[in-house]
Design a protein around this motif. Sequence first.
Motif, PDB file in Angstrom:
ATOM      1  N   LEU A  69       0.013   8.366  -2.751  1.00  0.00           N
ATOM      2  CA  LEU A  69       0.541   9.188  -3.825  1.00  0.00           C
ATOM      3  C   LEU A  69       0.772  10.608  -3.331  1.00  0.00           C
ATOM      4  O   LEU A  69      -0.091  11.197  -2.653  1.00  0.00           O
ATOM      5  CB  LEU A  69      -0.410   9.205  -5.015  1.00  0.00           C
ATOM      6  CG  LEU A  69      -0.328   7.999  -5.967  1.00  0.00           C
ATOM      7  CD1 LEU A  69      -0.851   6.720  -5.289  1.00  0.00           C
ATOM      8  CD2 LEU A  69      -1.092   8.248  -7.252  1.00  0.00           C
ATOM      9  N   GLY A 102      -3.122   3.876  -2.863  1.00  0.00           N
ATOM     10  CA  GLY A 102      -3.056   2.944  -3.987  1.00  0.00           C
ATOM     11  C   GLY A 102      -2.373   1.646  -3.615  1.00  0.00           C
ATOM     12  O   GLY A 102      -1.735   1.532  -2.565  1.00  0.00           O
ATOM     13  N   THR A 103      -2.519   0.660  -4.502  1.00  0.00           N
ATOM     14  CA  THR A 103      -1.884  -0.649  -4.331  1.00  0.00           C
ATOM     15  C   THR A 103      -0.934  -0.870  -5.497  1.00  0.00           C
ATOM     16  O   THR A 103      -1.324  -0.713  -6.664  1.00  0.00           O
ATOM     17  CB  THR A 103      -2.938  -1.761  -4.303  1.00  0.00           C
ATOM     18  OG1 THR A 103      -3.879  -1.485  -3.248  1.00  0.00           O
ATOM     19  CG2 THR A 103      -2.288  -3.114  -4.046  1.00  0.00           C
ATOM     20  N   ARG A 124       0.844  -1.198   0.000  1.00  0.00           N
ATOM     21  CA  ARG A 124       0.000   0.000   0.000  1.00  0.00           C
ATOM     22  C   ARG A 124       0.879   1.248   0.000  1.00  0.00           C
ATOM     23  O   ARG A 124       1.862   1.328   0.748  1.00  0.00           O
ATOM     24  CB  ARG A 124      -0.899   0.010   1.221  1.00  0.00           C
ATOM     25  CG  ARG A 124      -1.735  -1.250   1.386  1.00  0.00           C
ATOM     26  CD  ARG A 124      -3.029  -1.180   0.624  1.00  0.00           C
ATOM     27  NE  ARG A 124      -3.986  -0.292   1.279  1.00  0.00           N
ATOM     28  CZ  ARG A 124      -5.180  -0.003   0.787  1.00  0.00           C
ATOM     29  NH1 ARG A 124      -5.556  -0.517  -0.389  1.00  0.00           N
ATOM     30  NH2 ARG A 124      -6.002   0.782   1.436  1.00  0.00           N
ATOM     31  N   CYS A 144      -4.264  10.231  -2.483  1.00  0.00           N
ATOM     32  CA  CYS A 144      -5.054   9.000  -2.578  1.00  0.00           C
ATOM     33  C   CYS A 144      -4.195   7.783  -2.217  1.00  0.00           C
ATOM     34  O   CYS A 144      -2.977   7.785  -2.356  1.00  0.00           O
ATOM     35  CB  CYS A 144      -5.608   8.835  -3.990  1.00  0.00           C
ATOM     36  SG  CYS A 144      -6.790  10.107  -4.470  1.00  0.00           S
ATOM     37  N   VAL A 189       0.465   1.417 -10.249  1.00  0.00           N
ATOM     38  CA  VAL A 189      -0.299   1.545  -9.008  1.00  0.00           C
ATOM     39  C   VAL A 189      -1.780   1.606  -9.354  1.00  0.00           C
ATOM     40  O   VAL A 189      -2.196   2.336 -10.257  1.00  0.00           O
ATOM     41  CB  VAL A 189       0.107   2.816  -8.225  1.00  0.00           C
ATOM     42  CG1 VAL A 189      -0.721   2.944  -6.946  1.00  0.00           C
ATOM     43  CG2 VAL A 189       1.589   2.781  -7.889  1.00  0.00           C
ATOM     44  N   LYS A 190      -2.562   0.833  -8.636  1.00  0.00           N
ATOM     45  CA  LYS A 190      -4.010   0.894  -8.742  1.00  0.00           C
ATOM     46  C   LYS A 190      -4.512   1.849  -7.667  1.00  0.00           C
ATOM     47  O   LYS A 190      -4.377   1.584  -6.468  1.00  0.00           O
ATOM     48  CB  LYS A 190      -4.622  -0.489  -8.550  1.00  0.00           C
ATOM     49  CG  LYS A 190      -6.136  -0.507  -8.706  1.00  0.00           C
ATOM     50  CD  LYS A 190      -6.687  -1.918  -8.532  1.00  0.00           C
ATOM     51  CE  LYS A 190      -8.202  -1.941  -8.670  1.00  0.00           C
ATOM     52  NZ  LYS A 190      -8.754  -3.305  -8.477  1.00  0.00           N
ATOM     53  N   VAL A 191      -5.052   2.965  -8.107  1.00  0.00           N
ATOM     54  CA  VAL A 191      -5.418   4.046  -7.191  1.00  0.00           C
ATOM     55  C   VAL A 191      -6.878   3.928  -6.795  1.00  0.00           C
ATOM     56  O   VAL A 191      -7.753   3.674  -7.638  1.00  0.00           O
ATOM     57  CB  VAL A 191      -5.154   5.419  -7.838  1.00  0.00           C
ATOM     58  CG1 VAL A 191      -5.487   6.535  -6.852  1.00  0.00           C
ATOM     59  CG2 VAL A 191      -3.710   5.520  -8.288  1.00  0.00           C
ATOM     60  N   GLN A 192      -7.126   4.089  -5.522  1.00  0.00           N
ATOM     61  CA  GLN A 192      -8.489   4.146  -5.007  1.00  0.00           C
ATOM     62  C   GLN A 192      -8.916   5.606  -4.976  1.00  0.00           C
ATOM     63  O   GLN A 192      -8.580   6.359  -4.064  1.00  0.00           O
ATOM     64  CB  GLN A 192      -8.561   3.534  -3.604  1.00  0.00           C
ATOM     65  CG  GLN A 192      -9.954   3.533  -3.002  1.00  0.00           C
ATOM     66  CD  GLN A 192      -9.972   2.934  -1.600  1.00  0.00           C
ATOM     67  OE1 GLN A 192      -8.948   2.453  -1.116  1.00  0.00           O
ATOM     68  NE2 GLN A 192     -11.111   2.982  -0.964  1.00  0.00           N
ATOM     69  N   VAL A 193      -9.619   6.023  -6.021  1.00  0.00           N
ATOM     70  CA  VAL A 193      -9.992   7.429  -6.163  1.00  0.00           C
ATOM     71  C   VAL A 193     -11.131   7.758  -5.204  1.00  0.00           C
ATOM     72  O   VAL A 193     -12.162   7.082  -5.187  1.00  0.00           O
ATOM     73  CB  VAL A 193     -10.392   7.742  -7.615  1.00  0.00           C
ATOM     74  CG1 VAL A 193     -10.764   9.219  -7.751  1.00  0.00           C
ATOM     75  CG2 VAL A 193      -9.264   7.383  -8.568  1.00  0.00           C
ATOM     76  N   TYR A 247      -3.801  12.640  -8.470  1.00  0.00           N
ATOM     77  CA  TYR A 247      -4.296  11.720  -7.446  1.00  0.00           C
ATOM     78  C   TYR A 247      -3.530  11.879  -6.134  1.00  0.00           C
ATOM     79  O   TYR A 247      -3.479  10.952  -5.334  1.00  0.00           O
ATOM     80  CB  TYR A 247      -4.197  10.281  -7.930  1.00  0.00           C
ATOM     81  CG  TYR A 247      -5.034   9.995  -9.157  1.00  0.00           C
ATOM     82  CD1 TYR A 247      -6.417  10.091  -9.122  1.00  0.00           C
ATOM     83  CD2 TYR A 247      -4.436   9.632 -10.362  1.00  0.00           C
ATOM     84  CE1 TYR A 247      -7.190   9.840 -10.241  1.00  0.00           C
ATOM     85  CE2 TYR A 247      -5.200   9.379 -11.489  1.00  0.00           C
ATOM     86  CZ  TYR A 247      -6.569   9.491 -11.423  1.00  0.00           C
ATOM     87  OH  TYR A 247      -7.331   9.248 -12.542  1.00  0.00           O
ATOM     88  N   ARG A 248      -2.917  13.005  -5.934  1.00  0.00           N
ATOM     89  CA  ARG A 248      -2.143  13.236  -4.713  1.00  0.00           C
ATOM     90  C   ARG A 248      -3.035  13.108  -3.488  1.00  0.00           C
ATOM     91  O   ARG A 248      -4.126  13.682  -3.419  1.00  0.00           O
ATOM     92  CB  ARG A 248      -1.524  14.636  -4.747  1.00  0.00           C
ATOM     93  CG  ARG A 248      -0.632  14.948  -3.554  1.00  0.00           C
ATOM     94  CD  ARG A 248      -0.010  16.298  -3.679  1.00  0.00           C
ATOM     95  NE  ARG A 248      -1.010  17.355  -3.721  1.00  0.00           N
ATOM     96  CZ  ARG A 248      -0.730  18.661  -3.785  1.00  0.00           C
ATOM     97  NH1 ARG A 248       0.521  19.055  -3.850  1.00  0.00           N
ATOM     98  NH2 ARG A 248      -1.713  19.546  -3.827  1.00  0.00           N
TER      99      ARG A 248
END
Length: 223
Positions: free
Chosen positions: A62, A72-73, A59, A70, A85-89, A67-68
């Motif tokens: 950012l 992400g994985t 984890r 947020c 990175v997969k971002v959780q928006v 996406y600062r």
Amino acid sequence: VPLQGMKTSPIDGSSKKLFGKEEADIPLQMALFSSPAPDPRFIERGPMQLKERFPPKCRVVLTKGKYRGCIGTVLGAVDDEKVGVKVQVIPPEPPFGLAIARSVQESYISSIDAAKVLKIDPRIFGKITGSLFFSPGKYDLGLNLKYKDKRCVLGYTRVKPDADKKSKKKMDANAWSAGDTVLIVGSKRMSTTDDTDSDDNPKERVFWEYTPKAVRLVAAYKN
């Protein structure tokens, strides 16, 4: 000198010990040449590869870009300088504070009308809602709901734009069509009973308006 902590480089992930600048005295019995159980948190290490610093499924937060902030994985390293990175928006929060402020609508009345409700002189009303000093001691017994620099208390007072300034500009634009410009002493225009306060700057008329809460507060002060 005592050890204060570890400093990790944000560029290559290397870490080194960070020591203080002043010496510290400790008992001789607590001093060791080497630790029998070294703490892995305080072990220095050299530069790390990107895939070692950010392994898959770790984890991250950012710190740059749109996406600062947020979470992400990490999916994996794309190259030696980038990782996927997969971002959780997180959807932006609505401006609820502005919506609440706009939904609250206070009703305001002039100082003359407020004084009539309370059956007191408008000048006394202006003094009570502002600063009211008494001697000896110069104690301020006023409610301080307004100030000479046009600061006010939200929900109680506000400054009303001076309508006379706008009308004066229109009259100055065509002074000859304004009719008789002679001011008669004792006329209504010479009256000092208006929405202004006598302690304000006479060169700049400030019109104050009050909410029912302010009127009730003055009534309680009066009683």
